[in-house]
Design an enzyme around this catalytic site. Structure first.
Site: not given
Length: 409
Positions: A121, A141, A148, A206, A237, A259-261, A336, A379
């Site tokens: 997509e 992935c 996620c 990735e 990213s 992408s830290l988080h 989300n 997201c």
């Protein structure tokens, strides 16, 4: 328009030939590779440079997908090209339009070798003054980010440079973003300039695990004689593939997002398990060494807001300490929800307090407005319909921070 009013446009297309009959595409080839392909088919050496220039202009400036539309190319040359090559777009299985103007395309690429056709997509988000396209680099992935929707889904294969670029070409087709094209009636898009002004490598997969194809695709996308996107408007990213971060700046030269988080290794090991291989110190050291890093070319750090997980004042303090000395922007992403997740989005009041604290320390800390939720294009929500039906082969992709990336100028 309500959530239930989101438009779904089915786009059935003729089946592609089997892999054995599939013609090689000229899309995604470097000029040198295109020259070699023409040379192999008998194009005279003295014509090679001129023919490559013609093809490059028709494919990337004019945006044609049919050799017969190349009006300044001799008919016998067009016939040879049709016989041996293709510049066709991927099949559109489905197109959805959100009530906020977000568009999501389910695209199908033909089988390669002994494999089967694959679907991905791509998502387009119109904003005031820009239009951002989220592009995938892999089918599936290998990362297992626990927050996620795609965290448990396996990798099928890397996308080729052709398949990566085709997402951009198709989006520009659909949005009327090539010369002499018109956008579909009622399309929401920037009032002036390009319809696709920014691209983000934040779709499935990735990107730095498919470095060579991503590099070639982005160098073509930013080529001044073709698609001519500014490198400041292209953002890649990564979840933290440390060995390839310096190469990204040195060899591609686009904007970087991380992408830290989480600001502690023990928590990031859970949220973003690649941290076990490349812990925070190594990641931040790689960011500090990113070529071209300056206050004008900051690194964006993505931070999804998870209630009672990473949203405390201590986390905010830790974030400031972690990023000390790194020219940075911090994008806060409200989580989300998706079916089956154990995480919750932080309370809005807490998100604002977190943002205010970060901002008071001198960091830009925009709170990303969720887009496309009614078509699962927000997201971490993206997932192809065909793969929803094949539950044992759940293929999907991460769409981290599609909007608000890259420069505006």
């Amino acid at each position: 328009m309500s959530v239930m009013d989101a438009i779904v446009v089915k786009k059935p297309q003729a089946a592609r030939p089997s892999s054995g009959a599939e013609k090689p595409s000229l899309i995604g080839l470097s000029r040198e590779e295109m020259a070699a392909a023409l040379r192999e088919k008998g194009v005279p050496e003295k014509q090679i440079k001129m023919r490559v220039s013609q093809l490059w202009n028709w494919i990337y400036v004019r945006g044609v997908s049919d050799f017969d539309h190349m009006t300044n190319v001799a008919k016998d040359m067009r016939e040879m090209l049709k016989q041996h090559f293709t510049i066709a777009r991927p099949e559109i299985v489905e197109e959805q339009v959100s009530n906020d103007g977000t568009r999501k395309w389910l695209l199908r690429f033909p089988a390669r070798g002994a494999g089967r056709p694959v679907e991905i997509e791509a998502v387009y988000i119109p904003e005031e003054g820009r239009g951002t396209l989220c592009i995938s680099s892999q089918v599936g992935c290998t990362l297992t980010c626990s927050f996620c929707h795609t965290g448990t889904q396996r990798l099928v294969r890397n996308l080729t440079a052709e398949e990566i670029l085709s997402q951009l070409l198709l989006a520009r087709d659909r949005l009327g973003d090539f010369p002499d094209r018109e956008a579909p009636q009622g399309t929401i898009m920037p009032a002036e300039g390009r319809k696709v002004s920014n691209i983000v490598m934040m779709g499935m997969g990735e990107p730095l695990y498919n470095f060579d194809a991503v590099k070639q695709a982005l160098l073509i996308a930013t080529d001044g004689d073709g698609l001519s996107l500014s490198k400041r408007r292209v953002t890649l990213s990564t979840s933290g593939v440390v060995p390839e971060i310096f190469r990204t700046g040195e060899e591609i030269g686009v904007m970087l997002a991380i992408s830290l988080h989480a600001v502690r290794d023990d928590l990031r090991d859970i949220l973003v398990p690649i941290n076990k291989k490349y812990p925070l110190k190594e990641l931040i050291d790689a960011c500090k060494a990113y070529p071209g890093l300056s206050n004008a070319r900051r690194i964006t750090f993505e931070y999804v807001m998870l209630k009672d997980v990473n949203d405390s004042l201590e986390d905010a303090k830790g974030l400031i300490k972690l990023l000390k000395g790194v020219p940075a922007k911090i994008n806060l992403i409200p989580f989300n929800p998706w079916p089956g997740t154990n995480y919750q989005c932080s309370d809005w009041e807490q998100i604002e307090k977190f943002a205010d604290f970060i901002n008071s320390a001198g960091y830009a800390s925009p709170i990303r407005t969720p887009r496309g939720r009614d078509i699962l294009a927000a997201c971490g929500q993206l997932k192809s319909e065909s793969e929803r039906m094949r539950k044992t082969e759940r293929l999907a992709f991460e769409a981290m921070m599609i909007a608000n990336h890259g420069a505006d100028d």
